[in-house]
Design a protein around this motif. Structure first.
Motif, mmCIF file in Angstrom:
data_model
loop_
_atom_site.group_PDB
_atom_site.id
_atom_site.type_symbol
_atom_site.label_atom_id
_atom_site.label_comp_id
_atom_site.label_asym_id
_atom_site.label_seq_id
_atom_site.Cartn_x
_atom_site.Cartn_y
_atom_site.Cartn_z
ATOM 1 N N MET A 108 30.101 9.226 11.640
ATOM 2 C CA MET A 108 29.585 8.127 12.453
ATOM 3 C C MET A 108 30.665 7.216 13.005
ATOM 4 O O MET A 108 30.370 6.339 13.828
ATOM 5 C CB MET A 108 28.575 7.299 11.641
ATOM 6 C CG MET A 108 29.180 6.457 10.537
ATOM 7 S SD MET A 108 27.885 5.483 9.709
ATOM 8 C CE MET A 108 28.876 4.529 8.543
ATOM 9 N N GLY A 109 31.897 7.396 12.591
ATOM 10 C CA GLY A 109 32.961 6.522 13.063
ATOM 11 C C GLY A 109 32.878 5.151 12.430
ATOM 12 O O GLY A 109 32.121 4.925 11.483
ATOM 13 N N ASP A 110 33.661 4.214 12.949
ATOM 14 C CA ASP A 110 33.636 2.859 12.390
ATOM 15 C C ASP A 110 33.460 1.834 13.504
ATOM 16 O O ASP A 110 33.371 2.184 14.682
ATOM 17 C CB ASP A 110 34.901 2.559 11.577
ATOM 18 C CG ASP A 110 36.177 2.757 12.386
ATOM 19 O OD1 ASP A 110 36.184 2.347 13.569
ATOM 20 O OD2 ASP A 110 37.157 3.294 11.846
ATOM 21 N N VAL A 161 29.512 2.991 19.516
ATOM 22 C CA VAL A 161 28.887 4.211 19.000
ATOM 23 C C VAL A 161 28.852 5.302 20.070
ATOM 24 O O VAL A 161 28.931 6.495 19.758
ATOM 25 C CB VAL A 161 27.471 3.903 18.436
ATOM 26 C CG1 VAL A 161 26.479 3.620 19.566
ATOM 27 C CG2 VAL A 161 26.983 5.034 17.551
ATOM 28 N N GLU A 162 28.766 4.908 21.336
ATOM 29 C CA GLU A 162 28.766 5.897 22.420
ATOM 30 C C GLU A 162 30.084 6.659 22.520
ATOM 31 O O GLU A 162 30.144 7.729 23.129
ATOM 32 C CB GLU A 162 28.471 5.220 23.768
ATOM 33 C CG GLU A 162 27.034 4.790 23.951
ATOM 34 C CD GLU A 162 26.719 3.477 23.231
ATOM 35 O OE1 GLU A 162 25.534 3.178 23.074
ATOM 36 O OE2 GLU A 162 27.658 2.767 22.820
ATOM 37 N N GLU A 163 31.143 6.110 21.938
ATOM 38 C CA GLU A 163 32.450 6.763 22.002
ATOM 39 C C GLU A 163 32.674 7.745 20.848
ATOM 40 O O GLU A 163 33.670 8.467 20.849
ATOM 41 C CB GLU A 163 33.559 5.702 21.998
ATOM 42 C CG GLU A 163 33.538 4.810 23.233
ATOM 43 C CD GLU A 163 34.545 3.674 23.153
ATOM 44 O OE1 GLU A 163 35.353 3.642 22.195
ATOM 45 O OE2 GLU A 163 34.513 2.809 24.045
ATOM 46 N N THR A 164 31.770 7.780 19.880
ATOM 47 C CA THR A 164 31.919 8.738 18.786
ATOM 48 C C THR A 164 31.541 10.133 19.270
ATOM 49 O O THR A 164 30.737 10.293 20.200
ATOM 50 C CB THR A 164 31.019 8.369 17.588
ATOM 51 O OG1 THR A 164 29.664 8.332 18.021
ATOM 52 C CG2 THR A 164 31.418 7.032 16.996
ATOM 53 N N ASN A 165 32.118 11.139 18.647
ATOM 54 C CA ASN A 165 31.785 12.507 19.001
ATOM 55 C C ASN A 165 30.325 12.785 18.662
ATOM 56 O O ASN A 165 29.843 12.377 17.603
ATOM 57 C CB ASN A 165 32.672 13.492 18.235
ATOM 58 C CG ASN A 165 34.114 13.439 18.705
ATOM 59 O OD1 ASN A 165 34.384 13.231 19.886
ATOM 60 N ND2 ASN A 165 35.033 13.610 17.780
#
Length: 201
Positions: free
Chosen positions: A49-51, A56-60
């Motif tokens: 989910m990334g940090d 959030v749109e920039e996470t894979n």
């Protein structure tokens, strides 16, 4: 006329929307995912989910596999394959809803059901209806607001295997959610709804 087969990649916010009313047919096996599979799913989601340093749109995007439906021109959708994932994701949404602010929880409820509208004379329409044997239990103890809290007091010894799995996975998700900060929980839900995909066949 032969059946038409279509496949499309859909984010979960679209999968759990008015476009689909999922039903688990009677011939399907009971819900069988245990805490092992549910925990692995949650772990994979958290790992991807990334940090908060990026939107959030920039996470894979994260691919959750495929589901196979029998569906016509309406939203009614019989689930041929994929009920374990759909059910577990529904449990995850419901469990994390118990840890959110009322405004956030209201937004999450739309992924679980279309709530009753007394003006229009409609009743709750659940995004997922389980097999007849478990449908009422699932609605009252998972999908309805306050349902998860009822699971803690249930005597597990009197439950069928599928209901035990529902209960154990829900309580697992609540415990894991409690270990997260409010920001992490919110990030996780944004990621799952907007950046996680299923191929719908």
């Amino acid at each position: 006329m032969p059946a038409k087969i279509q496949a499309s990649e859909q984010p979960l916010q679209r999968v759990f929307s008015t476009d689909f009313d999922f039903s688990i047919p009677l011939y399907q096996r009971p819900y069988a995912w245990t805490k092992k599979e549910a925990g692995e799913l949650l772990g994979d989601l958290v790992d991807n989910m990334g940090d908060a340093t990026s939107a959030v749109e920039e996470t894979n995007p994260y691919f959750l596999g495929s589901i196979v439906l029998v569906k016509g021109d309406t939203s009614d959708s019989d689930v041929v394959d994929g009920q374990q994932r759909l059910t577990t994701l529904t449990i995850l949404f419901a469990a994390l809803r118990t840890l959110l602010t009322p405004v956030e929880a209201s937004g999450l409820t739309t992924l679980l059901c279309e709530t009753a509208n007394p003006i229009l004379g409609t009743t709750n329409r659940y995004r997922l209806t389980m097999r007849q044997q478990d449908a009422d239990f699932f609605q009252k103890h998972v999908q309805d607001v306050g349902g998860i809290q009822k699971l803690e007091g249930l005597n597990a010894a009197g439950l069928t295997d599928s209901r035990k799995n529902i209960r154990e996975n829900a309580l697992l998700f609540v415990r894991e959610g409690e270990r997260m900060s409010p920001e992490q929980r919110f990030r996780l839900l944004q990621f799952v709804a907007r950046r996680c995909y299923l191929v719908v066949v």
